[in-house]
Write a protein that holds these residues in place. Structure first.
Motif, mmCIF file in Angstrom:
data_model
loop_
_atom_site.group_PDB
_atom_site.id
_atom_site.type_symbol
_atom_site.label_atom_id
_atom_site.label_comp_id
_atom_site.label_asym_id
_atom_site.label_seq_id
_atom_site.Cartn_x
_atom_site.Cartn_y
_atom_site.Cartn_z
ATOM 1 N N ARG A 91 -14.463 31.273 -13.513
ATOM 2 C CA ARG A 91 -15.347 31.753 -14.362
ATOM 3 C C ARG A 91 -15.821 33.133 -13.769
ATOM 4 N N LYS A 92 -15.736 33.317 -12.523
ATOM 5 C CA LYS A 92 -15.776 34.681 -12.019
ATOM 6 C C LYS A 92 -14.866 35.756 -12.493
ATOM 7 N N LEU A 93 -13.856 35.262 -12.965
ATOM 8 C CA LEU A 93 -13.019 36.317 -13.658
ATOM 9 C C LEU A 93 -13.166 36.644 -15.009
ATOM 10 N N GLY A 94 -14.376 35.797 -15.538
ATOM 11 C CA GLY A 94 -14.907 35.980 -16.850
ATOM 12 C C GLY A 94 -14.092 35.067 -17.705
ATOM 13 N N MET A 95 -13.470 34.048 -17.317
ATOM 14 C CA MET A 95 -12.754 33.368 -18.231
ATOM 15 C C MET A 95 -13.635 31.937 -18.452
ATOM 16 N N LEU A 96 -13.755 31.721 -19.655
ATOM 17 C CA LEU A 96 -14.281 30.499 -20.265
ATOM 18 C C LEU A 96 -13.398 29.144 -19.611
ATOM 19 N N THR A 97 -14.079 28.079 -19.431
ATOM 20 C CA THR A 97 -13.606 27.076 -18.853
ATOM 21 C C THR A 97 -13.840 25.567 -19.609
ATOM 22 N N ALA A 98 -12.713 24.656 -19.617
ATOM 23 C CA ALA A 98 -13.023 23.430 -19.846
ATOM 24 C C ALA A 98 -12.412 22.498 -18.999
ATOM 25 N N THR A 99 -12.906 21.075 -18.824
ATOM 26 C CA THR A 99 -11.829 20.204 -18.271
ATOM 27 C C THR A 99 -12.098 18.869 -19.059
ATOM 28 N N SER A 100 -11.212 17.856 -18.404
ATOM 29 C CA SER A 100 -11.145 16.537 -18.923
ATOM 30 C C SER A 100 -11.197 15.602 -17.752
ATOM 31 N N GLY A 101 -11.308 14.523 -17.764
ATOM 32 C CA GLY A 101 -11.022 13.558 -16.897
ATOM 33 C C GLY A 101 -12.087 12.449 -16.337
ATOM 34 N N SER A 102 -11.838 11.358 -16.965
ATOM 35 C CA SER A 102 -12.622 10.034 -16.659
ATOM 36 C C SER A 102 -14.162 9.997 -16.964
ATOM 37 N N VAL A 103 -14.413 10.885 -17.878
ATOM 38 C CA VAL A 103 -15.907 10.814 -18.223
ATOM 39 C C VAL A 103 -16.058 9.717 -19.430
ATOM 40 N N THR A 104 -16.902 8.794 -18.950
ATOM 41 C CA THR A 104 -17.315 7.779 -19.820
ATOM 42 C C THR A 104 -18.875 7.645 -20.189
ATOM 43 N N GLU A 105 -19.713 8.376 -19.616
ATOM 44 C CA GLU A 105 -20.904 8.533 -19.776
ATOM 45 C C GLU A 105 -21.785 9.761 -20.290
ATOM 46 N N ALA A 106 -22.676 9.575 -21.275
ATOM 47 C CA ALA A 106 -23.245 10.829 -21.574
ATOM 48 C C ALA A 106 -23.889 11.570 -20.693
ATOM 49 N N HIS A 107 -24.313 11.008 -19.639
ATOM 50 C CA HIS A 107 -25.067 11.822 -18.512
ATOM 51 C C HIS A 107 -23.938 12.636 -18.083
ATOM 52 N N GLN A 108 -22.779 12.376 -17.761
ATOM 53 C CA GLN A 108 -21.736 13.287 -17.145
ATOM 54 C C GLN A 108 -21.497 14.410 -17.876
ATOM 55 N N LEU A 109 -21.579 14.352 -19.199
ATOM 56 C CA LEU A 109 -21.341 15.351 -20.051
ATOM 57 C C LEU A 109 -22.498 16.465 -19.910
ATOM 58 N N HIS A 110 -23.696 15.825 -20.072
ATOM 59 C CA HIS A 110 -24.894 16.751 -19.993
ATOM 60 C C HIS A 110 -24.977 17.430 -18.657
#
Ligand SMILES: Cc1cc2nc3c(=O)[nH]c(=O)nc-3n(C[C@H](O)[C@H](O)[C@H](O)COP(=O)(O)O)c2cc1C
Length: 346
Positions: free
Chosen positions: A284-303
């Motif tokens: 992100r410091k380089l100015g790049m937008l980021t996303a990821t995935s991995g073992s998310v099952t609950e809404a609170h993890q997303l938020h």
């Protein structure tokens, strides 16, 4: 969320997941319409259709989707229209399998760790070096002509994705596939212009990005699934990735979807929810937008994760179990969240 000219309704996206259910010519089938249609109606901001091969020998299995023929483009167009018509954004991930090619599908007698020979309908895998992936067929080292051909296939597939009506383009650049194979010294032992020091190992991945951008309109966004580190001695490091990501930004990549430790099955693989978000701040410091995935099952993890740690989250297996995961995660009064056709359920 805004990516170039594209406005996304939210930041939780369907992670690309192979369905191994293409027709005999590599085109989407009724299964894909049902599967992706349900998740598009289920409230995801973007549906990233599974890894779709740029050429027949870049498929992982005979059940993979492709984007090299008119028949495939026509079937993808129906799929993209369906996703859009129920309120989501259609995107497709292009795939270059390299040495992880010509294997069985998960539920057949061979499975994904077993090679399928040309006599049984398979094909010769290509890779930077003749180093097999975990029991699969030993790949043939790519010649300069093979590399040129594949880069042409990438550009054609990007153009076809646009013709089919996809609004964002992804690339499987990680998980030990061809882009990652050229990048990692553990899979690339070439001594020519396409292997050796970091600059030479970057040459193929960056040429792929240029080919994608050449075939994909400037107003539409490009997302690359990128390995941040191999988590193995002698493999890709986070320092390498910073250089890769900075160069990809210059070439017109809008967002990197990060993961780690997936070059070979023996590599340590983060399994805690959101573990890969720890790599996002440097990118992100380089100015790049980021996303990821991995073992998310609950809404609170997303938020927790979005937008503090990453700009968007891709959810995979939880959405195989529940196509309405994103609607449930949004919360709030059902009449404000669920499709009007379902209001009488509440
Ligand atoms: C059945 C299945 C197929 C997958 N196919 C792909 C794929 O085509 N492209 C890709 O980049 N990742 C693929 N993945 C990885 C997922 O996109 C996702 O990154 C991974 O499963 C971790 O997220 P999750 O824990 O939310 O499932 C696949 C995963 C599964 C379970």
């Amino acid at each position: 969320m805004q990516l170039r000219d594209l406005t996304l309704p939210n930041r939780v996206w369907l992670s690309p997941m192979c369905q191994y259910s293409a027709d005999e010519r590599g085109a989407p089938t009724s299964w894909h319409l049902a599967h992706y249609g349900a998740r598009a109606a289920g409230g995801v901001g973007m549906v990233m259709v599974e890894a779709t091969a740029v050429a027949p020998d870049m498929r992982t299995t005979a059940g993979d989707l492709g984007l090299w023929s008119k028949h495939q483009v026509d079937a993808h167009r129906r799929l993209a229209e369906l996703i859009r018509s129920v309120g989501s954004v259609p995107a497709v991930q292009l795939g270059l399998a390299g040495r992880k090619s010509s294997h069985g599908i998960p539920w057949d007698n061979t499975g994904t760790r077993h090679p399928v020979s040309p006599a049984d309908g398979g094909w010769q895998p290509l890779a930077p070096s003749p180093l097999p992936f975990s029991g699969l067929t030993t790949p043939r080292s790519m010649s300069a002509a093979d590399i040129d051909r594949v880069l042409g296939d990438v550009e054609r597939a990007a153009r076809n994705a646009h013709r089919a009506g996809y609004e964002a383009l992804g690339l499987q650049g990680s998980n030990g596939y061809l882009f990652h194979q050229f990048l990692s010294p553990l899979a690339n032992e070439r001594t020519d212009a396409w292997g050796g020091d970091l600059e030479r190992r970057l040459r193929f991945p960056l040429a792929v990005v240029s080919a994608l951008r050449a075939g994909w309109p400037a107003e539409k966004p490009l997302v690359i699934r990128t390995p941040v580190t191999d988590l193995l001695d002698g493999g890709v490091t986070t320092d390498d990735t910073e250089v890769l990501v900075a160069r990809m930004a210059e070439l017109g990549v809008d967002l990197v979807d990060i993961n780690s430790g997936v070059l070979v099955p023996e590599a340590p693989r983060p399994s805690e929810p959101l573990e890969n978000t720890r790599f996002a701040p440097r990118l992100r410091k380089l100015g790049m937008l980021t996303a990821t995935s991995g073992s998310v099952t609950e809404a609170h993890q997303l938020h927790e994760a979005v937008p503090n740690s990453v700009d968007a989250l891709l959810v995979g297996r939880a959405m195989l179990r529940d196509p309405y995961w994103a609607l449930r995660a949004r919360g709030g009064p059902p009449a404000d969240v669920w499709p009007k056709q379902y209001h009488r359920a509440f």
